[in-house]
Design an enzyme around this catalytic site. Structure first.
Site: not given
Length: 346
Positions: A183, A210
């Site tokens: 990310d 996530h």
């Protein structure tokens, strides 16, 4: 953080002798401790490139590659790369203990990848069971290892691992990490492209979880600073959240984000190795047991040290848009965490 990149750059050097000279000069084996890293799921789409990148890392002295099948071939292939670590391949559950024994870090990319139309929840039913059994073995064979969880859905698999370790009496919240580095990698790449700044100078903290809206990039804290319009920030946020889906759709049924995930996994493992070796001020975003919000697990900036987590850092100042994003993600992340805990205790 850049050891794997440095190693890759070195591989381009014109001769083997200059490469080994570079490695010797930067990392004499006297000064670098012996470190064993195990990759569980090493024959898979993430596992293979991740195994190669860990072979390139000069901080690794032993590399154990485990999967239910196919690992002897991957290990033979990777073992021919002329870098420091000794490689061994292990296949089948009866060899899992041997793969794990003496490990300093265990990286878990095992499980099935996401296909078009699949949600991370669809993955849950398969991957949750895999993670539960692997963590049971970790508790038995290397209870003190740092565990880097890549298997999705991370928002649930990290709580599953924690519950398994608690039952075994080996849980140490400083040693369990959900790898959310991809990310951060995506946020940096997308921000640099939009802000027109060199990507290697960019830093963007990404907090939350996530998956989807639980991924919250804090572009207000990005460096170097760029005065991007609100709609640009919203588009960058959405693209970071949907990065995995972007790749799944582009691969059209042929896989998920395996290569970029392997890169991100290797970066995070490198940070953990540096922390273990006493390198100061190693800070990475990662999904850990946390009290920065009301949730028991949360991704934020974490200082890494000789025992894993040295300090979970506060979220810092946020824009109104980010504060709203934080409020929005809490219920979804809470549900995913609870789902993992419930599964582990069934």
């Amino acid at each position: 953080m850049r050891a794997s990149i440095l190693a890759l750059t070195r591989l381009r050097s014109s001769s083997a002798s200059s490469q080994s000279h570079l490695l010797r000069r930067s990392y004499s084996s006297d000064s670098v401790p012996e470190r064993k890293v195990a990759v569980l799921g090493a024959a898979g789409g993430i596992g293979q490139p991740l195994s190669l990148l860990m072979k390139l890392n000069p901080l690794v002295s032993k590399l154990a590659l485990y999967d239910i099948a196919g690992t002897p071939g991957v290990a033979a292939d990777v073992s021919h790369v002329n870098t420091r670590s000794e490689v061994a391949g292990y296949a089948g559950e009866e060899q899992l203990g041997k793969a794990l024994e003496g490990s300093d870090i265990v990286i878990i990319p095992a499980g099935v990848p996401r296909k078009p139309g699949m949600t991370r929840d669809d993955l849950f039913n398969i991957n949750a069971g895999i993670v539960k059994s692997l963590c049971t073995a970790i508790a038995k064979y290397c209870p003190n290892a740092l565990v880097n969880m890549i298997s999705n859905p991370v928002n649930s698999t990290v709580p599953i691992a924690a519950e398994v370790f608690k039952k075994a009496g080996t849980y140490d919240e400083k040693k369990l990490f959900g790898v959310t580095t991809l990310d951060v990698v995506r946020a940096k790449t997308f921000y640099a492209g939009k802000a027109k700044v060199p990507v290697e100078e960019v830093n963007v903290p990404v907090v939350g979880g996530h998956a989807g809206i639980t991924i919250l990039p804090l572009f207000s804290q990005a460096v170097p600073k760029a005065n991007l319009a609100d709609e640009d920030i919203k588009a960058l946020t959405k693209r970071t959240q949907d990065g995995g889906t972007e790749v799944v759709e582009a691969k059209a049924g042929k896989g998920s984000a395996t290569l970029s995930m392997a890169y991100a996994g290797a970066l995070f493992a490198d940070a953990c190795l540096k922390g273990l070796n006493g390198v100061p001020d190693v800070v990475e975003c990662t999904f850990v047991q946390s009290s920065v919000t009301e949730l028991p697990f949360f991704a934020s900036k974490v200082k890494l040290g000789k025992n894993g987590v040295e300090e979970v850092l506060e979220l810092g100042p946020m824009s109104d848009y980010e504060k709203q994003g934080l409020q929005n993600l809490i219920p979804e992340l809470k549900a995913s965490i609870e789902k993992g805990i419930k599964f582990a205790n069934q």
